[in-house]
Design an enzyme around this catalytic site. Structure first.
Site, PDB file in Angstrom:
ATOM      1  N   SER A   1     -28.157 -10.500 -19.682  1.00  0.00           N
ATOM      2  CA  SER A   1     -27.214  -9.522 -19.311  1.00  0.00           C
ATOM      3  C   SER A   1     -27.738  -8.857 -18.221  1.00  0.00           C
ATOM      4  CB  SER A   1     -26.849  -8.448 -20.364  1.00  0.00           C
ATOM      5  OG  SER A   1     -26.249  -7.276 -20.041  1.00  0.00           O
ATOM      6  N   GLY A   2     -26.981  -8.808 -16.977  1.00  0.00           N
ATOM      7  CA  GLY A   2     -27.449  -8.156 -15.709  1.00  0.00           C
ATOM      8  C   GLY A   2     -27.461  -6.805 -15.699  1.00  0.00           C
ATOM      9  N   SER A   3     -26.734  -5.777 -16.416  1.00  0.00           N
ATOM     10  CA  SER A   3     -26.961  -4.556 -16.535  1.00  0.00           C
ATOM     11  C   SER A   3     -27.754  -4.258 -17.372  1.00  0.00           C
ATOM     12  CB  SER A   3     -25.399  -3.925 -16.922  1.00  0.00           C
ATOM     13  OG  SER A   3     -25.060  -4.130 -18.220  1.00  0.00           O
TER      14      SER A   3
ATOM     15  N   ASP B   1     -16.186  -2.778 -19.003  1.00  0.00           N
ATOM     16  CA  ASP B   1     -17.531  -2.444 -18.690  1.00  0.00           C
ATOM     17  C   ASP B   1     -17.431  -1.593 -17.613  1.00  0.00           C
ATOM     18  OD1 ASP B   1     -20.181  -2.784 -17.726  1.00  0.00           O
ATOM     19  OD2 ASP B   1     -20.447  -4.838 -17.788  1.00  0.00           O
TER      20      ASP B   1
ATOM     21  N   GLY C   1     -23.396  -7.774 -14.214  1.00  0.00           N
ATOM     22  CA  GLY C   1     -24.003  -8.563 -13.339  1.00  0.00           C
ATOM     23  C   GLY C   1     -23.773 -10.074 -13.625  1.00  0.00           C
ATOM     24  N   THR C   2     -23.854 -10.425 -15.192  1.00  0.00           N
ATOM     25  CA  THR C   2     -23.304 -11.992 -15.273  1.00  0.00           C
ATOM     26  C   THR C   2     -22.039 -12.403 -14.654  1.00  0.00           C
ATOM     27  OG1 THR C   2     -22.638 -11.256 -17.622  1.00  0.00           O
ATOM     28  CG2 THR C   2     -24.912 -12.108 -17.349  1.00  0.00           C
TER      29      THR C   2
END
Length: 340
Positions: free
Chosen positions: A90-92, A249, A254-255
């Site tokens: 996960s980006g965040s 979100d 990010g993904t």
């Protein structure tokens, strides 16, 4: 105050999306690899229910468990727990974890730049943090290789008819739709409709197949992708991601940014060293770059980097009174959707 369980948490958010970090009170789950540990968490559900379900959690919350890394090259490792999934990456959440590790003094900070390696369930990610006055001000994450899976695929969605979608992987699996074609301008007041419609689209999609991870066989999210514009700083687009069981979100995801870059690269619309900034419904941004090209199985893929900001919001001790009649919490469909 009596408690049969106390879980120590540093709360954080990345560009608006909550990503709390468990820093104590939980022993590492069994498993020889981080992926196996994450599968145990997903099957067992005990920790997920305790921290994600009400009254301690909510549909808005993601929680990350810090564990000792399995790979000796990593400085720290984390297992991501989202409302419905326990994903590869996960980006965040990686930004939240990096912020907590550095701002919280768990790992040493070097100004003006700190470099570290994190182990996510899906693999190693390199982090570069711009730091000043004891604060990690911006986090850059070299994400997992990302790829376009299928382009311009027909998808039947009950009540909507046939849509044309793309599918992609950016550390997690996405169905991608054209926001404008769906009647959305990607403004904050559309969040409720985007969330509900996005879940329907995700649920209608067929099985996802990751060529190197046979355990990951479903689509997690629906990305409503805004039109791409270009200026002197690079590409820019709106983005709204519907997350199971029915929320949007708050960050640009990010993904999703990495998946979108992979799709643009596959269409010849974005090249190595190009940048893409995506804008969320609350106006927050992530910026991504394509660092290089690679392959994932038979799929041409990109090596993506994403960046954004994270902030610590508090320190919590989640406790369980032994007489609490809901030790695993609860979910109601008013906020958790029909699957709650």
């Amino acid at each position: 105050m009596r408690s049969s369980k106390t879980v120590h948490v540093i709360s954080a958010h990345a560009e608006g999306e909550v990503g709390d970090v468990i820093v104590g009170g939980v022993t590492p789950p069994p498993g020889d690899t981080l992926w196996e540990q994450s599968r145990w968490i997903a099957r067992d559900q005990t920790l997920r229910n305790f921290v994600l379900n009400e009254p301690r959690g909510g549909v808005f919350r993601h929680v990350n468990l810090l564990v000792p890394p399995k790979d000796p090259r990593a400085d720290a490792a984390f297992i991501i727990m989202e409302p419905e999934d326990t994903p590869p990456m996960s980006g965040s959440n990686s930004i939240c974890v990096s912020t907590v590790l550095l701002d919280g003094g768990i790992l040493p900070m070097t100004e003006p730049v700190t470099e570290l390696t994190l182990e996510a369930p899906g693999g190693l990610v390199k982090v570069r943090a711009e730091c000043r006055n004891g604060k990690a001000e911006r986090i850059f994450v070299q994400n997992l290789p990302s790829f376009a899976a299928r382009l311009d695929v027909p998808l039947e969605v009950e009540g909507l008819g046939r849509l044309t979608v793309d599918t992609a992987y950016g550390g997690d699996s996405f169905v991608v739709v054209d926001a404008a074609a769906m009647g959305f301008s990607l403004e904050a007041h559309e969040a409720h409709d985007i969330a509900r419609l996005g879940v329907r689209i995700t649920n209608a999609a067929m099985r996802f197949e990751h060529p190197e991870n046979p355990d990951w066989q479903h689509f997690s999210f629906c990305l409503f992708a805004g039109p791409v514009t270009r200026d002197a700083t690079g590409l820019r687009a709106g983005a709204a991601v519907a997350i199971q069981p029915g929320k949007v979100d708050r960050s640009p995801t990010g993904t999703a940014l990495c998946a979108r870059m992979a799709l643009l690269h596959a269409r010849g619309e974005m090249g190595v060293e190009d940048s893409l900034t995506t804008v969320s419904l609350i106006g927050s941004t992530f910026t991504g770059r394509i660092l290089g090209e690679t392959r994932v199985g038979d799929h041409p893929a990109i090596l993506p980097e994403l960046s954004g900001r994270g902030w610590v919001t508090g320190i919590h001790q989640h406790m369980l009174d032994p007489d609490d009649p809901w030790p695993g919490g609860y979910r109601l469909s008013d906020t958790w959707g029909a699957r709650g």
